[in-house]
Design an enzyme around this catalytic site. Structure first.
Site, PDB file in Angstrom:
ATOM      1  N   VAL A   8      25.672  24.947  99.925  1.00 57.31           N
ATOM      2  CA  VAL A   8      26.488  23.748  99.804  1.00 57.31           C
ATOM      3  C   VAL A   8      25.953  22.964  98.617  1.00 57.31           C
ATOM      4  CG1 VAL A   8      27.232  23.588 102.213  1.00 57.31           C
ATOM      5  CG2 VAL A   8      25.090  22.533 101.527  1.00 57.31           C
ATOM      6  N   SER A   9      26.836  22.199  97.976  1.00 64.00           N
ATOM      7  CA  SER A   9      26.461  21.535  96.726  1.00 64.00           C
ATOM      8  C   SER A   9      25.628  20.281  96.917  1.00 64.00           C
ATOM      9  CB  SER A   9      27.717  21.196  95.934  1.00 64.00           C
ATOM     10  OG  SER A   9      28.391  22.385  95.590  1.00 64.00           O
TER      11      SER A   9
END
Length: 187
Positions: A8-9
């Site tokens: 996930v960013s």
């Protein structure tokens, strides 16, 4: 062994849906990364790569979770292939454990290579057209012909150093040396 990779960013994003998909696909171990896809530093990816053994299968929910770019993705997958590691992307239905999946991967790689070559050819054609019109690429010269003549005159005085002349024209000494050499060469 099936090994999953989820990314996930940001810390605010939730990786639960990726983990659920990877567990449903039978992953025995899952590496979870919380960093931007553009980041070159992905410690969990490095840990996963170090732990992989021949015959393992890397599973991701989507291709964009693994690679920062198509080029990066292809490099990773080529590295997997060299080590005898298979790859599965659940959303894109790419499965290099099958002949069709391997073909799909090679087609993506061929398209990426084709795109890189097209960009290179367009760039070369643009530069050639610009040169034909008398335009030269590169950075604008810091010293004009007049500046170089003045610098040469200043350097005739033995008490003036090249460093002082460079400082006078607000350039570095290597820039001054290059300008003087080019001027003499083109004279």
């Amino acid at each position: 062994m099936k090994i999953g990779y989820a990314r996930v960013s940001t810390e605010d994003q939730n990786e639960d849906s990726q983990i659920d998909s990877l567990e449903s696909a039978g992953c025995e171990r899952i590496y979870i990364e919380k960093c931007s896809g553009k980041s070159k530093q992905r410690p969990e990816l490095e840990r996963m790569i170090d732990a992989l053994r021949e015959g393992d299968i890397v599973v991701v929910q989507r291709l964009d979770r693994l690679g920062r770019s198509l080029k990066d993705l292809i490099e990773l997958l080529d590295g997997f292939k060299e080590q005898g590691i298979k790859f599965i992307s659940l959303n894109e239905s790419i499965d290099t454990t099958t002949a069709v999946g391997e073909l799909a991967f090679h087609m993506i790689g061929a398209i990426a290579q084709f795109e890189r070559r097209l960009i290179s050819e367009r760039t070369k054609a643009g530069l050639k057209a610009a040169r034909a019109r008398g335009r030269k690429g590169g950075r604008k010269a810091k010293l004009t012909a007049s500046d170089i003549k003045k610098a040469q005159a200043m350097l005739l005085d033995v008490s003036v150093t090249k460093t002082e002349v460079a400082k006078h024209f607000s350039v570095s000494r290597p820039t001054l040396n290059k300008a003087l050499a080019n001027y003499i060469e083109n004279k």
